[in-house]
Design an enzyme around this catalytic site. Structure first.
Site, short mmCIF file in Angstrom:
data_model
loop_
_atom_site.label_atom_id
_atom_site.label_comp_id
_atom_site.label_asym_id
_atom_site.label_seq_id
_atom_site.Cartn_x
_atom_site.Cartn_y
_atom_site.Cartn_z
N TRP A 71 -90.01 -50.20 -9.55
CA TRP A 71 -89.36 -50.97 -8.48
C TRP A 71 -87.92 -51.24 -8.87
O TRP A 71 -87.62 -51.63 -10.00
CB TRP A 71 -90.13 -52.27 -8.27
CG TRP A 71 -89.55 -53.20 -7.25
CD1 TRP A 71 -89.11 -52.89 -6.00
CD2 TRP A 71 -89.36 -54.61 -7.40
NE1 TRP A 71 -88.66 -54.03 -5.35
CE2 TRP A 71 -88.80 -55.08 -6.19
CE3 TRP A 71 -89.61 -55.52 -8.42
CZ2 TRP A 71 -88.49 -56.42 -5.99
CZ3 TRP A 71 -89.30 -56.84 -8.23
CH2 TRP A 71 -88.75 -57.29 -7.02
N ASP A 98 -97.29 -56.66 -13.00
CA ASP A 98 -96.67 -57.05 -11.73
C ASP A 98 -97.68 -56.74 -10.64
O ASP A 98 -97.97 -55.58 -10.36
CB ASP A 98 -95.37 -56.28 -11.51
CG ASP A 98 -94.62 -56.73 -10.26
OD1 ASP A 98 -95.13 -57.62 -9.54
OD2 ASP A 98 -93.54 -56.18 -9.98
N LYS A 155 -96.72 -59.41 0.66
CA LYS A 155 -97.35 -58.29 1.37
C LYS A 155 -98.74 -58.65 1.89
O LYS A 155 -99.04 -58.47 3.08
CB LYS A 155 -97.47 -57.08 0.43
CG LYS A 155 -96.15 -56.65 -0.21
CD LYS A 155 -95.12 -56.24 0.81
CE LYS A 155 -93.91 -55.57 0.18
NZ LYS A 155 -93.16 -56.43 -0.75
#
Length: 525
Positions: free
Chosen positions: A253, A334, A370
């Site tokens: 990311w 993560d 999300k």
């Protein structure tokens, strides 16, 4: 003798004829100094220095403009003050002129030319350069500026409906209604956040019956979504593990590197993506983790790897855990897509639970952007699973100490939403159904995109990697030039590494996207 004058940061200099003086003073005094100006103006000729105070600007402008134009009127006129031996002098806070000649420009007539300098204060921030646009968020800005009817925004990872509209979960609306009914206040939270949220998020991650929770070995602090939670952990590493390095996947990311750079934590990369197979370079990953110095923090994506969408298999996760345990590394997860990748909260947390079950000390950053669509609420957490309740308590105290000067305490709204949904069986079940719906839509879009490309591309290329990936992203394998062609020719906005967000794609647009990918792949090198 002029030490009392402000330091000039910028000099505007011009040499003028008498006629040019009137025009130039018109612009200077009306347009530049008509409004309150914080410091005096210095006007200099070849021999003398004049000082014009802010209070003198209006009066001088009036006098000058009365000569230059009848259209400008001022109530004040230029005050002629002290003179000394027929020469202009500096004194007090006003401009002084000589009595040589019928007007203030007699000196100009005698010499024919005057040199004038205006000192203007420039911002102390002049030396700060413009930052480059964010590689991900900048995509959305470019998309908004495009007027094409066929444009697609596949850059930012945010869920969209089949009509490509933002979606607020029904269960979130219900939770917010409950908050309104209870008349919740807006008082500050404690530094560590809302207790009910911290309990719910740890149990959601590890399982309510996990021994680490029961033994109070988990330090949980509410953070500002995933980014803020990662940043807290990075600060903890920098402060209490001096010299330690973080190992991150290549690619990862885009914000991971920014976070560790900002926290001054050194990092290096381990191999992850294999461009030949558009799959996982598992052997390279294991070799690089083995080669890292003992005690390295290894950053892992719990599920739905961003940007590739390529996850290790359960057997591969076991091998990764073996190597990390052998090398005495510290796993750092993560977890941004729990429940959103597969549609199952438990399945998407399996990797984290595997490491914890082995007795490893683990760091885990969580986000609810999300899976609950709480993008703007900035709700997440940092969890540290320690080997003892005493060390967990110390870690939590230091995380709070780091958070206090950074942002003081976290926002409450999103935390209450999560706590209410997870703590209410009816709402919790409804959330799981909505997650399955969202994950299911993305899976359908993924399948349709594969079908469209496979039927249109007659080259024989194997596009099955699209189906092997998971989550909202697909790593297309397109290079920068090909990605540029997607945008410039086809109006498809995506990151330059070839990542597309399937959450921003509809079934109706799959044919168009397939044409764009095939053209870019085969016709652009």
């Amino acid at each position: 003798m002029y030490n009392h004058l402000p330091r000039p940061l910028c000099l505007i200099t011009t040499t003028l004829t008498p006629l040019g003086i009137i025009v130039t003073l018109h612009y200077i005094f009306v347009f530049l100094f008509a409004h309150s100006f914080p410091s005096p103006l210095r006007v200099i000729n070849s021999r003398e220095l004049y000082l014009i105070s802010p209070q003198s600007f209006d009066s001088m402008a009036s006098s000058v403009l009365s000569v230059a134009s009848h259209s400008v009127s001022h109530s004040a006129s230029l005050s002629m003050q002290e003179t000394h031996k027929g020469k202009p002098k500096l004194g007090g806070n006003s401009l002084r002129f000589s009595k040589e000649g019928p007007n203030t420009f007699s000196n100009a007539r005698s010499s024919g030319r005057i040199s004038m300098v205006a000192a203007v204060n420039v911002s102390r921030f002049e030396g700060i350069p413009m930052a480059p646009p964010d590689p991900i968020l900048g995509v959305s800005e470019a998309f908004k500026a495009d007027t094409s009817d066929v444009k697609l925004n596949l850059g930012v990872g945010a869920y969209r409906t089949e009509e490509l509209q933002p979606y607020v979960l029904n269960v979130v609306k219900k939770a917010e209604n409950l908050m309104l009914e209870r008349g919740e206040n807006k008082e500050y939270l404690a530094i560590e956040g809302l207790p009910a949220f911290n309990k719910a998020t740890a149990e959601l991650l590890l399982g309510a019956d996990n021994p680490a929770i029961k033994q109070q070995r988990v330090a949980t602090v509410q953070g500002l979504s995933g980014t803020g939670s990662l940043r807290l952990a990075a600060a903890l590493i920098e402060r209490y593990f001096p010299g330690a390095k973080v190992l991150i996947s290549a690619p990862t990311w885009g914000n991971h590197k920014n976070i560790f750079n900002d926290a001054r934590v050194p990092w290096s990369e381990y191999r992850y993506y294999d461009p030949k197979t558009v799959g996982l370079d598992f052997e390279g990953m294991i070799e690089d983790i083995k080669a890292a110095p003992e005690g390295t923090f290894v950053l892992l994506h719990g599920c739905a790897h961003n940007p590739t969408g390529i996850d290790p298999t359960p057997a591969q996760w076991e091998k990764i855990a073996d190597v990390i345990q052998e090398k005495n590394h510290i796993p750092f997860f993560d977890v941004a897509y729990q429940g959103f990748a597969s549609g199952s909260l438990d399945e998407d947390a399996a990797s984290v639970r595997l490491f914890v079950s082995r007795g490893l000390e683990v760091l885990v950053a969580q986000s609810y952007s999300k899976n609950l669509g709480l993008y703007a609420e900035r709700i997440g957490a940092i969890n540290v699973v320690s080997s003892s309740p005493e060390s967990a308590a110390r870690v939590k105290s230091q995380l709070k100490r780091i958070a206090r000067p950074m942002y003081s305490n976290p926002p409450v709204h999103g935390a209450r939403i999560v706590a209410d949904i997870v703590g209410n069986p009816a709402l919790f079940n409804e959330w799981k159904e909505e997650m399955q719906m969202m994950a299911g839509r993305i899976k359908n879009v993924r399948q349709q995109l594969y079908n469209s490309i496979s039927s249109k591309d007659e080259s024989g290329k194997d596009w099955s990697f699209i189906l092997k990936q998971i989550g909202m992203f697909s790593f297309t394998g397109l290079n920068k030039n090909q990605s540029d062609n997607m945008t410039n020719k086809w109006h498809v906005y995506m990151t330059k590494d070839g990542r597309i967000s399937l959450a921003g794609l509809s079934l109706a647009k799959c044919e168009y996207l397939a044409d764009a990918i095939i053209d870019s792949y085969h016709n652009v090198s």
